[in-house]
Design a protein around this motif. Structure first.
Motif, PDB file in Angstrom:
ATOM      1  N   PHE C  54      43.479  22.978  39.391  1.00 10.53           N
ATOM      2  CA  PHE C  54      42.748  21.719  39.224  1.00 10.53           C
ATOM      3  C   PHE C  54      41.304  21.973  39.623  1.00 10.53           C
ATOM      4  O   PHE C  54      40.981  22.999  40.212  1.00 10.53           O
ATOM      5  CB  PHE C  54      43.356  20.596  40.081  1.00 10.53           C
ATOM      6  N   ALA C  55      40.423  21.029  39.278  1.00 14.39           N
ATOM      7  CA  ALA C  55      39.044  21.157  39.744  1.00 14.39           C
ATOM      8  C   ALA C  55      38.462  19.781  40.067  1.00 14.39           C
ATOM      9  O   ALA C  55      38.206  19.469  41.218  1.00 14.39           O
ATOM     10  CB  ALA C  55      38.184  21.890  38.718  1.00 14.39           C
ATOM     11  N   CYS C  56      38.282  18.940  39.064  1.00 11.99           N
ATOM     12  CA  CYS C  56      37.481  17.729  39.287  1.00 11.99           C
ATOM     13  C   CYS C  56      38.241  16.576  39.935  1.00 11.99           C
ATOM     14  O   CYS C  56      37.669  15.757  40.625  1.00 11.99           O
ATOM     15  CB  CYS C  56      36.893  17.267  37.962  1.00 11.99           C
ATOM     16  N   GLY C  59      39.689  13.535  35.917  1.00  6.44           N
ATOM     17  CA  GLY C  59      39.836  13.491  34.463  1.00  6.44           C
ATOM     18  C   GLY C  59      38.604  13.922  33.701  1.00  6.44           C
ATOM     19  O   GLY C  59      38.306  13.381  32.635  1.00  6.44           O
ATOM     20  N   CYS C  61      37.510  17.623  33.871  1.00 12.73           N
ATOM     21  CA  CYS C  61      37.438  19.067  33.630  1.00 12.73           C
ATOM     22  C   CYS C  61      38.550  19.572  32.730  1.00 12.73           C
ATOM     23  O   CYS C  61      38.415  20.605  32.084  1.00 12.73           O
ATOM     24  CB  CYS C  61      37.459  19.819  34.955  1.00 12.73           C
ATOM     25  N   CYS C  64      43.940  20.418  34.987  1.00 10.51           N
ATOM     26  CA  CYS C  64      45.128  20.099  35.783  1.00 10.51           C
ATOM     27  C   CYS C  64      46.340  19.689  34.952  1.00 10.51           C
ATOM     28  O   CYS C  64      47.321  19.197  35.505  1.00 10.51           O
ATOM     29  CB  CYS C  64      44.809  18.968  36.746  1.00 10.51           C
ATOM     30  N   CYS C  76      45.971  14.755  37.601  1.00  4.65           N
ATOM     31  CA  CYS C  76      45.047  14.061  38.514  1.00  4.65           C
ATOM     32  C   CYS C  76      44.896  12.588  38.169  1.00  4.65           C
ATOM     33  O   CYS C  76      44.491  11.791  39.008  1.00  4.65           O
ATOM     34  CB  CYS C  76      43.674  14.737  38.509  1.00  4.65           C
TER      35      CYS C  76
HETATM   36  S1  FES Z   1      41.511  17.998  37.755  1.00  7.44           S
HETATM   37 FE1  FES Z   1      39.938  17.808  36.247  1.00  7.44          FE
HETATM   38  S2  FES Z   1      40.971  16.682  34.714  1.00  7.44           S
HETATM   39 FE2  FES Z   1      42.455  16.713  36.291  1.00  7.44          FE
END
Ligand code: FES
Ligand code: HEM
Ligand code: SF4
Ligand code: SF4
Lengths: 112, 109, 242
Positions: C54-56, C59, C61, C64, C76
């Motif tokens: 995951f990163a951001c 919703g 990036c 995830c 996420c």
């Molecule tokens: S962590 Fe970035 S879209 Fe879900």
């Protein structure tokens, strides 16, 4: 993991595929029976009396349904692909199935 | 034959068949009244140029259409690829055409 | 809704070296909890070897995405209460992609297909020219705008049964990008795009089942984009030009 995907357009896709497959498997049999007419009309008649049996009638109903549902479903796909037309696809998919029941039931009522 | 040409052939053969299928279902509903007999079928079709052309074109279109359709299914559901799949679908198409032609000949000649 | 204090979470574990197998964890339940929170809880409190990505977390990036109870989703942005089946959730790596390990799918085939679909810029001008003015109300621009918010998450790619059956199939996201560029006034090579989507595994392999459009978390419509490509290629076949 099982995959969840039973939404209306996916079901329409599956129905179109299974009806196409069913028709393609039935077609050689259909041609073979008709070819009897060439050699022996009596043999063809013997086959055709089979169509009086209720079970065979139900199978015929199934075939007409497959043909009708593949026709309407196919026309829906052609319109979707070639006409600038995206409107309510679920409604059209349902209409194709409903129309096919109508056609094949008409057939069944004539047959019995 | 590229994938796109197969697509065009399948859609065009489908378009050709649409009126045929409608007439075919209509004739079935009509013909089945009072039972089926060889004499009745042959009385309608034998020696008829119209039915020969009708069923002849129907058989050509369905052989093309069904062979391409089964090729797709062989690829997606049976995992066949490459030459094996193309070869098998060509055989299916030619087989349907041969059986179909024989049937058309039998009922219209 | 009855209060529950634990969720039963089944996670698919494994990868190229070990066959995939399910492992079940009891995870504390909270009022506000996403599927990503649940996976993170397992990794932080139960088994630090659990691999996921995951990163951001908002919703943006697209990293995830996982299968949640059989549906590909952004974890996420998926509230647990929305997907709970009884008291259980099953989480697995995205379908239709190789697995790196556990919940992390290998996105390489997905991105490679963007390139195969000519999902790349063919410039109309050089850096020395003035920037082209774009009219926002043309039909073409509206078509291009429709697909532009795609974040390459591969949810649609995992939802598509045609991808599952046909490894050559470029898939909904790549084809949607091709359609976007085809409609972009700043793209100079429309023919290259139509050629790229007409080959093996191109747009003509799509069966319009619409799982891509049904499951895209961004509410994009790859199905309609692919239909646009089918129309454009058919038109070109009959001699029509854009
Ligand atoms: S962590 Fe970035 S879209 Fe879900
Ligand atoms: C009215 C005539 C018909 C129309 C309009 C029609 C239309 C179509 C269309 C548009 C497809 C493509 C589906 C896709 O790739 O997503 C298709 C597939 C298919 N058709 Fe037909 N069809 C017709 C008659 C027939 C007949 C008579 C047969 C049987 C012999 C048949 C067998 C098939 C098969 C096997 C497929 C493949 C199914 C798939 O790929 O999912 N079709 N048809
Ligand atoms: S179209 Fe939607 S589901 Fe597919 S990659 Fe783009 S954002 Fe994700
Ligand atoms: S509409 Fe086409 S791309 Fe979308 S899920 Fe179905 S087959 Fe795949």
């Amino acid at each position: 993991m099982k995959v969840a995907r039973a939404h209306p357009l996916w079901l329409a896709y599956l129905l179109h595929r299974l009806s196409g497959l069913g028709l393609a498997l039935f077609l050689p049999l259909h041609f073979w029976v008709l070819s009897y007419a060439l050699n022996d009309a009596a043999k063809l008649d013997a086959f055709l009396t089979l169509t009086e049996m209720p079970l065979v009638k139900m199978a015929e109903f199934g075939l007409v349904f497959l043909l009708a549902v593949h026709l309407f479903g196919g026309l829906r796909l052609l319109a979707l692909e070639w006409l600038p037309w995206s409107a309510p696809q679920k409604t059209w998919a349902a209409a194709a199935v409903a129309g096919s029941f109508l056609v094949s039931t008409t057939f069944l009522l004539q047959a019995i | 034959m590229s994938e796109f040409h197969l697509y065009m052939a399948q859609r065009l053969s489908a378009l050709v068949m649409a009126p045929f299928v409608i007439v075919h279902i209509g004739v079935m509903i009509y013909a089945i009244q009072g039972g089926l007999s060889a004499a009745e079928i042959l009385g309608r079709t034998q020696g008829s140029v119209f039915w020969f052309a009708f069923y002849g074109m129907f058989v050509v279109a369905v052989s093309i259409h069904a062979a391409i359709g089964l090729r797709t299914i062989l690829g997606e559901w049976a995992g066949l690829r490459g030459g094996m799949r193309d070869w098998l679908s060509a055989v299916i198409g030619l087989g349907l055409f041969a059986l179909g032609s024989q049937a058309v000949w039998a009922v219209t000649a | 809704m009855p209060e529950r204090d634990h969720l039963t979470v089944t996670v698919q574990r494994g990868g190229p070296d070990a066959p995939m197998r399910p492992q079940t964890f009891e995870v504390p339940a909270y009022d506000n909890q996403t599927v990503l929170d649940v996976v993170s809880w397992i990794q932080q409190n139960a088994d630090p070897t659990l691999t996921y990505r995951f990163a951001c977390r908002v919703g943006m990036c697209g990293s995830c995405a996982m299968m949640v109870n059989g549906v590909p989703r952004w974890t996420c942005r998926t509230h647990v209460s929305k997907v709970l089946d009884g008291n259980a959730i099953e989480v697995g790596p995205l379908r239709n992609l190789p697995v790196i390990k556990d919940l992390a799918a290998d996105m390489d085939p997905f991105f490679d297909k963007w390139v195969s679909a000519e999902g790349m810029h063919h410039p109309t001008r050089t850096r020395d020219d003035a920037i082209e003015a774009i009219d926002p109300v043309t039909m073409e621009r509206q078509e291009a705008n429709a697909g532009i918010e795609c974040i390459n998450c591969s949810v649609c790619y995992s939802a598509c049964d045609t991808v599952a059956g046909n490894p050559d199939y470029l898939g909904p996201a790549a084809l949607q990008r091709a359609w976007t560029l085809y409609n972009d006034a700043k793209d100079a090579n429309k023919d290259a795009i139509l050629d790229a989507v007409s080959g093996t595994g191109g747009c003509h392999s799509c069966h319009s089942m619409g799982s891509c459009t049904t499951y895209c978390p961004n509410e994009l419509d790859p199905l309609s984009a692919i239909l646009g490509l089918k129309r454009a290629t058919t038109k070109r076949f009959f001699g029509g030009r854009k």
